[in-house]
Write a protein that holds these residues in place. Structure first.
Motif, short mmCIF file in Angstrom:
data_model
loop_
_atom_site.label_atom_id
_atom_site.label_comp_id
_atom_site.label_asym_id
_atom_site.label_seq_id
_atom_site.Cartn_x
_atom_site.Cartn_y
_atom_site.Cartn_z
N ARG A 119 27.65 16.94 24.84
CA ARG A 119 27.60 16.46 23.46
C ARG A 119 26.19 16.01 23.10
N GLU A 120 25.48 15.41 24.07
CA GLU A 120 24.10 15.01 23.80
C GLU A 120 23.21 16.24 23.62
N LEU A 121 23.42 17.27 24.42
CA LEU A 121 22.65 18.50 24.26
C LEU A 121 22.84 19.07 22.86
N VAL A 122 24.09 19.14 22.40
CA VAL A 122 24.36 19.67 21.06
C VAL A 122 23.70 18.81 19.99
N MET A 171 38.36 12.96 22.08
CA MET A 171 37.20 13.52 22.77
C MET A 171 37.62 14.40 23.93
N LEU A 172 38.64 13.97 24.68
CA LEU A 172 39.10 14.75 25.83
C LEU A 172 39.71 16.07 25.37
N LEU A 173 40.56 16.02 24.35
CA LEU A 173 41.20 17.25 23.88
C LEU A 173 40.17 18.20 23.26
N GLU A 174 39.22 17.66 22.48
CA GLU A 174 38.19 18.51 21.89
C GLU A 174 37.33 19.16 22.98
N PHE A 175 36.98 18.38 24.02
CA PHE A 175 36.15 18.94 25.09
C PHE A 175 36.87 20.09 25.78
N GLN A 188 34.23 15.91 36.55
CA GLN A 188 33.51 16.51 35.42
C GLN A 188 33.97 15.91 34.09
N LEU A 189 35.26 15.67 33.96
CA LEU A 189 35.78 15.09 32.73
C LEU A 189 35.32 13.65 32.56
N LEU A 190 35.29 12.89 33.64
CA LEU A 190 34.76 11.53 33.56
C LEU A 190 33.30 11.56 33.10
N ALA A 191 32.54 12.52 33.63
CA ALA A 191 31.12 12.60 33.29
C ALA A 191 30.91 13.00 31.84
N GLN A 192 31.64 14.02 31.38
CA GLN A 192 31.37 14.59 30.06
C GLN A 192 32.11 13.89 28.93
N VAL A 193 33.25 13.30 29.19
CA VAL A 193 34.03 12.65 28.13
C VAL A 193 33.84 11.13 28.14
N VAL A 206 41.71 9.64 33.75
CA VAL A 206 41.87 10.98 33.17
C VAL A 206 43.34 11.37 33.12
N ASP A 207 44.06 11.14 34.22
CA ASP A 207 45.47 11.50 34.29
C ASP A 207 46.28 10.78 33.21
N GLU A 208 45.99 9.49 33.00
CA GLU A 208 46.72 8.72 32.00
C GLU A 208 46.48 9.26 30.59
N HIS A 209 45.22 9.62 30.30
CA HIS A 209 44.91 10.15 28.98
C HIS A 209 45.54 11.53 28.78
N VAL A 210 45.57 12.36 29.82
CA VAL A 210 46.23 13.66 29.71
C VAL A 210 47.72 13.46 29.43
N TYR A 211 48.33 12.51 30.12
CA TYR A 211 49.76 12.22 29.91
C TYR A 211 50.02 11.83 28.46
N ARG A 212 49.17 10.97 27.91
CA ARG A 212 49.36 10.52 26.53
C ARG A 212 49.19 11.67 25.53
N ILE A 213 48.18 12.51 25.77
CA ILE A 213 47.95 13.65 24.87
C ILE A 213 49.14 14.60 24.91
N ARG A 214 49.62 14.91 26.11
CA ARG A 214 50.77 15.80 26.25
C ARG A 214 51.97 15.25 25.47
#
Length: 239
Positions: A119-122, A171-175, A188-193, A206-214
């Motif tokens: 995101r910083e690169l963009v 942010m996680l879903l968009e990434f 990688q997800l911890l680093a980038q998101v 990460v697992d908890e956020h994936v569970y919530r999104i699902r």
């Protein structure tokens, strides 16, 4: 369904970014992300193959450590060879402060220190293009299955209704949506998101956020895309 992006700039042409980098995994990740957010990408992993392509791109992301020469020499050649107005962002390692200074003195427009966040690169690419008077790529609207992801408004909709996500869930879903089908590890997800590391933050975050999104996607009736667990590695978004 493949994602679709908004047109870059008022002309509708997507700006072309040259990545000069010999870390092939990093190049692949940058290429996928930049493409999904509205850029065309030219990849090259050495100085020799980069030299002939400067006239066809709008900005260069240049790693200073190349296998066939010093990136500073390539930057010097670029500035002295008729491409003095071409925007350049140099990429360096943490221990190369002197090279960063020399790069800026040679005419680099900005620099990034590895490891960096996509995101910083963009954001830096868009800022440099704006300063150069070019049209940066417009934030895209991504269509994936039953989802519409408006990356400019930071809103996700299904069947015309907004899905209420927390900022980090968004942010996680968009990434993941920027590179559908690509597997990312929890590190990688911890680093980038989260812009964090496993030493600082539990991977279970990460697992908890994936569970919530699902759960929220299921409540909205979204069956596709879905976040798939890849055992022993991490997650991917399947379109």
């Amino acid at each position: 369904m493949e994602p679709t992006e908004g047109a870059g700039g008022s002309t509708g042409r997507r700006p072309t970014i040259m990545l000069v980098e010999d870390d092939l995994d990093l190049v692949a990740m940058c290429d996928a992300y930049l493409t999904r957010v509205g850029f065309e990408v030219v990849r090259t992993n050495d100085a020799a193959s980069a030299r002939g392509g400067f006239g066809r791109v709008d900005l260069v992301v240049l790693d200073l450590g190349l296998p066939d020469g010093d990136g500073l020499d390539l930057l010097r050649t670029l500035r002295q060879g008729g491409h003095d107005q071409l925007p350049v962002i140099v990429v360096t390692g943490r221990g190369e402060e002197a090279d960063r200074v020399v790069g800026l003195e040679l005419g680099a427009d900005d620099y990034l220190v590895k490891p960096f966040f996509l995101r910083e690169l963009v954001a830096r690419i868009r800022a440099v293009l704006r300063r150069a008077g070019a049209d940066p790529a417009a934030p895209p609207v991504i269509h994936l299955g039953g989802l519409v992801i408006d990356t400019g408004a930071h809103v996700i909709r299904a069947a015309g209704e907004e899905i209420a996500l927390t900022p980090r869930e968004y942010m996680l879903l968009e990434f993941l949506a920027a590179s559908p089908g690509r597997v990312y590890s929890r590190e990688q997800l911890l680093a980038q998101v989260w812009e964090s590391k496993a030493e600082w933050q539990a991977q279970a975050t990460v697992d908890e956020h994936v569970y919530r999104i699902r759960r929220k996607l299921a409540d909205a009736g979204v069956e596709v895309p879905k976040i798939t667990t890849v055992r022993g590695f991490g997650y991917r978004l399947d379109p």
